[in-house]
Design an enzyme around this catalytic site. Structure first.
Site: not given
Length: 661
Positions: A119, A140, A152, A191
C-alpha cells in the site's frame, strides 16, 4: 500475455480477499502461506464471504464452484511454478517483501509477472535486488478487494510497459477501476493524498484541539462514510502507524510528529482485528454520535491538505488529475475526491489555510505546492474554470460562462485581469489532437472580443508545451488529412489575427504542430533547454499548419530550409540567437506571465492591435500600401480614449489605466 493462473502469497485479510476475487472471475488461484492453520482460516473466511455474496445475488456461481478454483500451498516454490501472475500480499515490512521477491524471481517462470499488493512501499525499492526488474509491478487492491472498486497499477522505474498493460487489462477483467501510477513514489496516489489528512487529524487530537469521536462525527457530517479514526481502526492501527513511519523515513520527517498512533500501537490496540483501538469493537462497529461533532475545525482544514497533495502529485507526474480524483473516490469509498473539492474553493483560500496549518503545527508537510503558491491550482488539476490570481471566480460578463466544464483538453485561466492563459492539458506530452484544436478554436473565439483581455498566453500542462500532433489520429484518407491541415492553419492563423497580443511558452518539447502554433503567436518565451523543431520530414511528412511559411519569414529562407529539411532540433539558447525566442528564462511560465503583465500594464490595447496588424499584414503588401496602412492606423489611435489616458498618466507621473476605448 494471457493470465490464467494466479498465485497469491499471504493468506491474511488482503491475501484471501484477492484470492476470492480472482476465483469469482474464473482464474485458477493458488493461495500460499506458512501454515495449514492460516490457510484453513482463510478458506473459511472466503466461504463466508461467498455465501453472503450468493445470498445477495452478487455472484452467479455456487460457493463450491468458486472454491474449486482455489488450491492452497505451504510451499512457495510449489505454489508459483505454473503461475502467470504472482501477487504478494504479506505484511508491510520492506525487508520481508524483498526476501519474498528474491525467492519469487528464483522459483517462478521467467515470463511470469510478479506484483506486490503493497500500500505504500516503492516498487522500485522492493525490486532493487532483482535481475528481472522489468516484470515487477505494483497491484494495490483496497480492503475488502471483493467490494472495493479501485486497483492502483504501479510502474516501477524499470517495469516494462507490457507488464503494466497486462495488469491494467487484468484489473478491467475483474470489473474493477484501474488507475495508472506512472511515477513510483511512497504511498502511490490514494494513500499519498490521504496521508496529510491523517497527520492533520492526529495533530489536532495530540494538541488537545478536538477529541477522537468529535472529529469522526464532524467528518461523517461532511458526507464521509467513516471518520479518520474509525477508518484507522477498520484497516488496522498498525497499518496506519507503519505508513506514517514509512513516510517519515522516505517523504518528510515531519510525518513522525504524530504521537497518537504510536501510543495505541505500543499498547497493541490495533483496532477491529484486536477488538480495541480508538474504539471498542467487541460488540461490533462502534456508534459515533453526530451531536458530538466539533465546531473547532472546518471542512477547508481537511480539503486544503488533500488538494495540496493532489497538486503535488500532478506536478510530479505521478498520475493524471482524473486518476487522482477517481482513485480517492473508489479507493476511500467517497462521493468525491480532491479535484471536485477544489472546484468551489479559490486558490487563495487553500493557500491561506495551508500557510496557517504549517505555522500552527510547525509542520512542513502542509507547505503549499509550488503551483498553489503561483495561483495555478485550478489549472494544474485540469479544471475548466477561470480564476483571477486573487482566486476570485470570474463572472460570466467578465468573459463567458460557457467555459465552465466544456473543455477537456485545455484549461482556460485568468491569472490577471488583463491576461488570459490557455493551457494544453493532455498529459504527459500534451499532444495536439482534433478535439484539442477544436477547444483551442473555441477559447480563442471566446477571447476575441473580450475587451478586458490584452494578452493571451499559450502554454502546456507540466514541464512540456507539446510534443506535436497526436500520431494516433493519422489513420485517414489523404483528402481528410488535407482538410485537417487546412483546419489547423485556420485555427493557428487566429493567433496572428486576433486583436490581442499572443505569447507562446516554449518548454520541454515544442515540436511539429506545437512549434507551428508557437510561430503563429506574436511573442515567444522559452527555456534554454527546450527542444524545438520540425520532425515531420523524418516521418515522410511536411509541416502542415503554417510552419513552413512562418519560420522563413521569421529567420530567413536559408535557416528555415535547414531546420525543415533535416528535422534538426534546436535548443532554446540557439532559438534565441536566431530570433525565434524573444526571451529565455529558467521558469518560462513565470517569465511569460511577468512579461505579459508588463505589456498589459504599459501598452494600450488598441495600439497593440493596430501594431500587430501593421507588422503581420504590412509584409505582404507593397511598401506604399503599407505606409498608407500605417498612417490610417495612427489616425485611429489618435482618436481613442486610451491616448488621452496615456498622455494624462505621463504628465501626472503614474501608471496608465487603459480601457481599450
Amino acid at each position: 500475455m494471457e493470465i490464467k493462473n494466479v498465485t497469491v502469497i499471504g493468506a491474511g485479510e488482503m491475501g484471501h480477499g484477492i484470492a476470492e476475487l480472482m476465483a469469482i472471475n474464473g482464474y485458477n488461484v493458488g493461495l500460499e502461506d506458512v501454515s495449514q492453520e492460516i490457510l484453513r482460516r482463510a478458506l473459511e473466511n472466503i466461504r463466508k464471504s461467498l455465501a453472503k455474496l450468493r445470498d445477495k445475488g452478487q455472484i452467479k456461481d455456487t460457493v463450491e464452484a468458486v472454491m474449486s478454483h482455489i488450491t492452497t500451498y505451504t510451499s512457495l516454490e510449489e505454489s508459483v511454478k505454473d503461475a502467470d501472475l504472482v501477487i504478494e500480499a504479506i505484511p508491510e515490512i520492506e525487508d520481508l517483501k524483498k526476501k519474498v521477491f528474491t525467492d519469487l524471481e528464483k522459483f517462478s517462470r521467467k515470463d511470469a509477472i510478479l506484483a506486490s499488493n503493497t500500500s505504500n512501499i516503492r516498487i522500485t525499492d522492493i525490486a532493487a535486488g532483482l535481475k528481472e526488474r522489468h516484470r515487477v509491478a505494483g497491484l494495490h487492491f483496497f480492503n475488502p478487494p471483493v467490494l472495493m472498486k479501485l486497483v492502483e497499477v504501479i510502474k516501477g522505474e524499470e517495469t516494462s510497459d507490457s507488464t503494466i498493460d497486462t495488469l491494467y487489462n487484468l484489473v478491467k477483467s475483474l470489473d474493477k477501476y484501474p488507475i495508472r501510477v506512472i511515477k513510483d513514489i511512497p504511498g502511490f496516489v490514494v494513500n499519498r493524498v490521504n496521508a496529510p489528512g491523517t497527520l492533520l487529524m492526529c495533530l489536532l487530537v495530540d494538541s488537545g484541539t478536538v477529541g477522537v469521536e468529535e472529529l469522526d462525527a464532524f467528518m461523517k457530517k461532511q458526507g464521509f462514510p467513516m471518520g479518520p479514526f474509525e477508518l484507522a481502526d477498520y484497516v488496522g492501527v498498525d497499518v496506519v502507524y507503519h505508513s506514517l513511519e514509512y513516510f517519515a523515513r522516505t517523504v518528510n520527517p515531519d510525518y513522525g510528529k504524530c504521537n497518537l498512533f504510536t501510543e495505541l500501537y505500543n499498547k497493541k490496540h490495533l483496532g477491529m482485528k484486536t477488538g480495541r483501538g480508538f474504539y471498542d469493537w467487541s460488540g461490533g462497529r462502534p456508534v459515533i454520535h453526530p451531536e458530538k461533532a466539533t465546531d473547532k475545525i472546518t471542512p477547508l482544514d481537511f480539503y486544503a491538505v488533500e488538494i495540496n497533495e493532489a497538486v503535488k502529485l500532478v506536478e510530479g507526474g505521478v498520475a493524471s488529475p482524473e486518476d487522482i480524483e477517481m482513485g480517492v473516490r473508489f479507493g476511500l469509498n467517497r462521493k468525491y475526491g480532491p479535484v471536485t473539492e477544489a472546484k468551489d474553493i479559490t486558490n487563495d483560500q487553500v493557500l491561506a489555510k495551508l500557510e496557517e496549518l504549517t505555522k500552527k503545527f510547525n509542520n512542513s508537510v502542509f507547505e503549499p505546492a509550488e503551483s498553489i503558491k503561483k495561483g495555478r491550482m485550478h489549472a494544474v488539476l485540469g479544471l475548466g474554470v477561470l480564476t483571477h490570481e486573487s482566486g476570485d471566480t470570474i463572472k460570466a460578463n467578465d468573459l463567458t460562462a460557457d467555459i465552465r466544464a466544456d473543455f477537456r483538453n485545455i484549461v482556460l485561466e485568468r491569472p490577471e485581469k488583463r491576461i488570459a492563459r490557455i493551457v494544453l492539458n493532455r498529459p504527459k506530452y500534451n499532444t495536439i489532437n482534433s478535439d484539442l484544436l477544436g477547444e483551442l478554436e473555441g477559447a480563442l473565439r471566446m477571447l476575441w472580443n473580450e475587451r478586458e483581455v490584452s494578452v493571451v498566453i499559450i502554454t502546456g500542462h507540466g514541464s512540456i508545451l507539446s510534443a506535436g500532433a497526436d500520431l494516433k489520429e493519422f489513420s485517414m484518407s489523404s483528402y481528410e488529412f488535407m482538410e485537417g491541415s487546412r483546419r489547423g492553419e485556420r485555427i493557428f492563423e487566429m493567433l496572428s489575427d486576433m486583436p490581442k497580443l499572443t505569447m507562446a511558452v516554449m518548454k520541454g518539447f515544442a515540436l511539429g504542430g506545437a512549434f507551428e502554433m508557437s510561430l503563429a503567436c506574436d511573442l515567444r518565451v522559452g527555456t534554454e533547454d527546450v527542444k524545438m523543431g520540425f520532425p515531420e520530414v523524418t516521418l515522410g511528412l511536411i509541416p502542415g499548419w503554417g510552419g513552413s511559411q512562418r519560420l522563413a519569414r521569421l529567420i530567413g529562407l536559408g535557416r528555415a530550409m535547414e531546420l525543415t529539411v533535416t528535422g534538426k532540433r534546436i535548443s532554446g539558447k540557439e532559438a534565441y540567437a536566431m530570433g525565434i525566442l524573444n526571451m529565455v528564462a529558467e521558469d518560462a511560465d513565470e517569465a511569460a506571465l511577468e512579461y505579459a503583465k508588463s505589456i498589459a500594464q504599459k501598452s494600450a490595447p488598441i495600439s497593440i492591435t493596430l501594431i500587430k496588424r501593421l507588422l503581420n499584414k504590412g509584409n505582404t503588401v507593397p511598401r506604399d500600401v503599407g505606409l498608407e496602412m500605417e498612417a490610417f492606423a495612427a489616425g485611429v489611435a489618435f482618436s481613442t480614449e486610451d491616448l488621452k489616458e496615456g498622455i494624462s498618466a505621463f504628465f501626472e507621473k503614474r501608471e496608465p489605466r487603459f480601457r481599450g476605448k
